[in-house]
Design a protein around this motif. Structure first.
Motif, short mmCIF file in Angstrom:
data_model
loop_
_atom_site.label_atom_id
_atom_site.label_comp_id
_atom_site.label_asym_id
_atom_site.label_seq_id
_atom_site.Cartn_x
_atom_site.Cartn_y
_atom_site.Cartn_z
N ASN A 188 3.49 14.45 -17.32
CA ASN A 188 2.56 13.66 -18.14
C ASN A 188 1.33 13.19 -17.35
O ASN A 188 0.91 12.05 -17.49
N GLY A 189 0.79 14.06 -16.53
CA GLY A 189 -0.44 13.74 -15.81
C GLY A 189 -0.28 12.83 -14.62
O GLY A 189 -1.26 12.27 -14.13
N ALA A 190 0.96 12.68 -14.13
CA ALA A 190 1.17 11.76 -13.00
C ALA A 190 2.32 12.23 -12.12
O ALA A 190 3.16 13.02 -12.53
N LEU A 191 2.31 11.70 -10.90
CA LEU A 191 3.41 11.92 -9.96
C LEU A 191 4.14 10.58 -9.82
O LEU A 191 3.55 9.58 -9.42
N ASP A 192 5.42 10.54 -10.19
CA ASP A 192 6.21 9.32 -10.08
C ASP A 192 6.99 9.38 -8.77
O ASP A 192 7.93 10.15 -8.64
N VAL A 193 6.55 8.58 -7.81
CA VAL A 193 7.07 8.64 -6.45
C VAL A 193 8.05 7.50 -6.21
O VAL A 193 7.69 6.33 -6.36
N GLY A 194 9.26 7.84 -5.84
CA GLY A 194 10.24 6.81 -5.51
C GLY A 194 9.97 6.22 -4.14
O GLY A 194 9.79 6.94 -3.17
N CYS A 195 9.92 4.90 -4.07
CA CYS A 195 9.69 4.19 -2.81
C CYS A 195 10.99 3.53 -2.37
O CYS A 195 11.04 2.34 -2.06
N LYS A 196 12.05 4.32 -2.39
CA LYS A 196 13.36 3.78 -2.06
C LYS A 196 14.25 4.88 -1.52
O LYS A 196 13.96 6.07 -1.64
N SER A 197 15.33 4.45 -0.92
CA SER A 197 16.35 5.33 -0.39
C SER A 197 17.67 4.93 -1.05
O SER A 197 17.91 3.75 -1.29
N SER A 198 18.49 5.91 -1.38
CA SER A 198 19.75 5.56 -2.04
C SER A 198 20.87 6.48 -1.59
O SER A 198 20.66 7.60 -1.14
N ASP A 244 7.95 -2.78 7.24
CA ASP A 244 8.63 -2.75 8.54
C ASP A 244 9.33 -1.41 8.77
O ASP A 244 9.55 -1.02 9.92
N GLN A 245 9.72 -0.72 7.71
CA GLN A 245 10.48 0.52 7.83
C GLN A 245 9.61 1.77 7.88
O GLN A 245 9.92 2.71 8.60
N VAL A 246 8.55 1.81 7.07
CA VAL A 246 7.70 3.00 7.00
C VAL A 246 6.23 2.60 7.02
O VAL A 246 5.87 1.52 6.56
N ASP A 247 5.38 3.47 7.54
CA ASP A 247 3.94 3.23 7.53
C ASP A 247 3.31 3.81 6.26
O ASP A 247 2.38 3.25 5.72
N PHE A 248 3.82 4.96 5.82
CA PHE A 248 3.31 5.61 4.62
C PHE A 248 4.35 6.61 4.13
O PHE A 248 5.29 6.96 4.85
N ILE A 249 4.16 7.07 2.89
CA ILE A 249 4.97 8.16 2.33
C ILE A 249 4.02 9.32 2.06
O ILE A 249 2.96 9.13 1.46
N SER A 307 2.26 2.01 3.05
CA SER A 307 3.30 1.08 2.62
C SER A 307 2.73 -0.18 1.99
O SER A 307 3.40 -0.84 1.21
N SER A 308 1.48 -0.50 2.26
CA SER A 308 0.86 -1.68 1.65
C SER A 308 0.69 -1.52 0.14
O SER A 308 0.49 -2.49 -0.58
N LYS A 309 0.78 -0.29 -0.37
CA LYS A 309 0.65 -0.02 -1.81
C LYS A 309 1.99 -0.06 -2.54
O LYS A 309 2.03 0.02 -3.76
N PHE A 310 3.11 -0.18 -1.80
CA PHE A 310 4.41 -0.24 -2.46
C PHE A 310 4.57 -1.64 -3.05
O PHE A 310 4.60 -2.62 -2.34
N VAL A 339 20.98 0.98 -2.92
CA VAL A 339 19.60 1.42 -3.13
C VAL A 339 18.72 0.45 -2.36
O VAL A 339 18.77 -0.75 -2.59
N ASP A 340 17.95 0.97 -1.41
CA ASP A 340 17.09 0.14 -0.57
C ASP A 340 15.64 0.52 -0.79
O ASP A 340 15.26 1.68 -0.62
N LYS A 341 14.81 -0.48 -1.15
CA LYS A 341 13.37 -0.25 -1.26
C LYS A 341 12.78 -0.17 0.14
O LYS A 341 13.20 -0.89 1.03
N TYR A 342 11.80 0.72 0.31
CA TYR A 342 11.11 0.81 1.59
C TYR A 342 10.23 -0.43 1.78
O TYR A 342 9.64 -0.93 0.84
N THR A 343 10.13 -0.90 3.01
CA THR A 343 9.26 -2.04 3.34
C THR A 343 8.25 -1.60 4.39
O THR A 343 8.40 -0.54 5.02
#
Length: 82
Positions: free
Chosen positions: A8-18, A29-34, A49-52, A23-27
């Motif tokens: 639908n015209g978008a990329l839905d990017v998961g910002c988590k690990s499971s 402290d853990q990642v600089d970028f995806i 990561s500032s956009k998460f 299920v842990d959201k990325y912070t």
């Protein structure tokens, strides 16, 4: 790197690990970028990561159906590592 199929015209990017138990959201402290790989056109986007702000982020490459402008994250804003 996240491999994402556009819908639908978008990329839905998961910002988590499971796994099976958590299920842990990325912070910041853990990642600089995806790095996000668009499977249709083979482009790569870099989301700092500032956009998460939740467990996922939606990158738009097509206009919204209702022409919404506020809060939209366009892929053009994430094409270069900043």
């Amino acid at each position: 790197m996240k491999y994402v199929t556009p819908r639908n015209g978008a990329l839905d990017v998961g910002c988590k690990s499971s796994n099976n138990w958590t299920v842990d959201k990325y912070t910041e402290d853990q990642v600089d970028f995806i790095a996000v790989y668009n499977s249709h056109n083979k482009d790569v986007y870099f989301v700092p990561s500032s956009k998460f702000n939740s467990s996922s982020i939606k990158l738009r490459f097509a206009k919204t159906k209702n022409n919404q402008k506020i809060g939209i994250k366009n892929v053009e804003d994430f094409t270069f590592f900043k």
